[in-house]
Motif scaffolding. Structure first.
Motif, PDB file in Angstrom:
ATOM      1  N   UNK A 138      35.593  44.718  50.333  1.00 44.95           N
ATOM      2  CA  UNK A 138      36.364  43.856  49.442  1.00 44.95           C
ATOM      3  C   UNK A 138      36.031  42.410  49.759  1.00 44.95           C
ATOM      4  N   UNK A 139      36.208  41.579  48.746  1.00 46.92           N
ATOM      5  CA  UNK A 139      35.856  40.178  48.890  1.00 46.92           C
ATOM      6  C   UNK A 139      36.987  39.288  48.368  1.00 46.92           C
ATOM      7  N   UNK A 140      37.474  38.465  49.251  1.00 44.75           N
ATOM      8  CA  UNK A 140      38.437  37.419  48.890  1.00 44.75           C
ATOM      9  C   UNK A 140      39.649  37.963  48.117  1.00 44.75           C
ATOM     10  N   UNK A 141      40.304  38.960  48.733  1.00 45.31           N
ATOM     11  CA  UNK A 141      41.485  39.571  48.113  1.00 45.31           C
ATOM     12  C   UNK A 141      42.725  38.720  48.365  1.00 45.31           C
ATOM     13  N   UNK A 142      43.387  38.368  47.264  1.00 47.62           N
ATOM     14  CA  UNK A 142      44.682  37.681  47.328  1.00 47.62           C
ATOM     15  C   UNK A 142      45.726  38.550  46.645  1.00 47.62           C
ATOM     16  N   UNK A 143      46.903  38.592  47.219  1.00 48.93           N
ATOM     17  CA  UNK A 143      47.999  39.309  46.571  1.00 48.93           C
ATOM     18  C   UNK A 143      49.250  38.447  46.597  1.00 48.93           C
ATOM     19  N   UNK A 144      49.703  38.117  45.408  1.00 49.22           N
ATOM     20  CA  UNK A 144      50.944  37.350  45.276  1.00 49.22           C
ATOM     21  C   UNK A 144      51.972  38.237  44.587  1.00 49.22           C
ATOM     22  N   UNK A 145      53.066  38.540  45.273  1.00 48.62           N
ATOM     23  CA  UNK A 145      54.157  39.302  44.660  1.00 48.62           C
ATOM     24  C   UNK A 145      55.061  38.333  43.917  1.00 48.62           C
ATOM     25  N   UNK A 177      48.741  38.597  50.815  1.00 45.58           N
ATOM     26  CA  UNK A 177      47.368  38.620  51.335  1.00 45.58           C
ATOM     27  C   UNK A 177      46.663  37.327  50.944  1.00 45.58           C
ATOM     28  N   UNK A 178      45.923  36.761  51.904  1.00 44.18           N
ATOM     29  CA  UNK A 178      45.336  35.444  51.700  1.00 44.18           C
ATOM     30  C   UNK A 178      43.827  35.474  51.945  1.00 44.18           C
ATOM     31  N   UNK A 216      42.564  43.130  62.897  1.00 46.57           N
ATOM     32  CA  UNK A 216      43.925  42.730  63.229  1.00 46.57           C
ATOM     33  C   UNK A 216      44.409  41.764  62.153  1.00 46.57           C
ATOM     34  N   UNK A 217      45.500  42.137  61.500  1.00 43.51           N
ATOM     35  CA  UNK A 217      45.980  41.353  60.366  1.00 43.51           C
ATOM     36  C   UNK A 217      47.361  40.790  60.679  1.00 43.51           C
ATOM     37  N   UNK A 218      47.529  39.536  60.313  1.00 39.56           N
ATOM     38  CA  UNK A 218      48.776  38.827  60.599  1.00 39.56           C
ATOM     39  C   UNK A 218      49.047  37.867  59.446  1.00 39.56           C
ATOM     40  N   UNK A 219      50.256  37.896  58.947  1.00 34.00           N
ATOM     41  CA  UNK A 219      50.622  37.022  57.819  1.00 34.00           C
ATOM     42  C   UNK A 219      49.579  37.032  56.701  1.00 34.00           C
ATOM     43  N   UNK A 220      49.055  38.214  56.387  1.00 31.85           N
ATOM     44  CA  UNK A 220      48.156  38.340  55.248  1.00 31.85           C
ATOM     45  C   UNK A 220      46.737  37.887  55.487  1.00 31.85           C
ATOM     46  N   UNK A 221      46.377  37.661  56.754  1.00 31.81           N
ATOM     47  CA  UNK A 221      45.006  37.244  57.052  1.00 31.81           C
ATOM     48  C   UNK A 221      44.432  38.091  58.178  1.00 31.81           C
ATOM     49  N   UNK A 222      43.116  38.346  58.126  1.00 27.09           N
ATOM     50  CA  UNK A 222      42.461  39.011  59.251  1.00 27.09           C
ATOM     51  C   UNK A 222      42.202  37.941  60.303  1.00 27.09           C
ATOM     52  N   UNK A 223      42.843  38.098  61.461  1.00 26.98           N
ATOM     53  CA  UNK A 223      42.683  37.085  62.506  1.00 26.98           C
ATOM     54  C   UNK A 223      41.664  37.515  63.560  1.00 26.98           C
ATOM     55  N   UNK A 224      41.303  38.794  63.570  1.00 25.71           N
ATOM     56  CA  UNK A 224      40.248  39.276  64.476  1.00 25.71           C
ATOM     57  C   UNK A 224      39.728  40.588  63.936  1.00 25.71           C
TER      58      UNK A 224
END
Ligand code: ADP
Ligand code: ADP
Length: 227
Positions: A6-13, A24-25, A208-216
């Protein structure tokens, strides 16, 4: 070819009378064929949102998903024939174990009863074949969920928190079962968990995902150095 990317997935509820919430950011990832890929993170990090988007259950606000070389947002029907999903433990309450498996097999056009028998054997459910879903223990419900998720011999399987709400012993059993599947089947597995130990035990690679971002992202060894 990647099994899933996937590429540059954003999800706004957006809910009525509420501020929009960005779950997701800009998530991008690539999962190779045959890989076990784990999405790890705390509650509320966006794991279910992400795995739902990757498995065609949820449409992202923005971004691109490709599964087995196909555009998952446009070729959804073709994609769904070749993947499967296990999420939660809700299955038809009053139906018997073998009826449930037969029902889902038929949904994929599989009428061969041997397919159901093989699933019962592979997931150690033979003894319980005539029990109704509501009569099963939590562990057997989860085994049935796994059996159901593999009934169409899928190339990619998505498991959302496969051991959530299970006793430690039963969770261990389910993990062993997932490892067995990895050994025996030619399948790409994508799973979510909030349990680092589980990710370490099962995954080839972890995001590892945190607050909608992959941080590692990396192998468990690489991630331990990061954390
Ligand atoms: P996780 O699976 O990591 O616990 P989720 O993907 O379920 O995370 O949720 C991520 C965030 O998005 C949470 O803050 C959750 O409350 C929010 N969220 C999930 N689904 C919805 C929805 N349908 N509407 C609004 N917010 C949602
Ligand atoms: P999980 O932790 O497994 O993601 P949740 O209990 O957070 O499960 O969510 C269960 C359901 O509620 C999901 O369908 C999710 O999309 C929805 N949900 C979660 N948070 C919210 C929210 N803030 N507003 C609306 N729906 C939500």
């Amino acid at each position: 070819m990647n099994a899933v990317e996937c590429r540059d997935i954003w999800m706004v509820y957006r809910n009525f009378m509420e501020e929009p919430f960005t779950a997701l950011k800009g998530i991008s990832l690539e999962i190779g064929e045959g890989e076990v890929y784990c999405i790890l993170g705390p509650n509320g990090a966006g794991k279910t949102t992400l795995i739902s988007i990757l498995s065609t259950i949820l449409i992202p606000t923005r971004g691109e998903v490709r599964i087995l070389g196909m555009d998952a947002l446009r070729q959804t029907k073709e994609v769904r024939r070749r993947i499967n999903i296990s999420s939660g433990t809700r299955l038809p309450w009053g139906m018997r174990v073998y009826e449930i498996l037969r029902f889902y097999a038929l949904a994929y056009g599989i009428s061969d009863k041997n397919v159901v028998d093989r699933a019962l054997a592979e997931f150690e459910l033979e003894k319980y074949r005539d029990l109704r879903f509501d009569e099963l223990s939590a562990g057997n419900r989860q085994k049935l969920n796994l059996a159901r998720a593999f009934i169409n011999d899928p190339e990619v399987v998505f498991l959302d928190e496969p051991t959530a709400n299970l006793d430690p012993d039963i969770a261990r059993k389910v993990r062993e079962m997932v490892l067995g599947i990895k050994e025996e089947r030619n399948v790409t597995l994508i799973l979510t968990t909030h349990n680092m130990g589980e990710a370490e035990m099962l995954a080839d690679r972890i995001a590892f995902i945190k607050n909608g971002e992959i941080v590692a992202e990396g192998t468990s060894d690489e991630l331990k150095r990061f954390v």
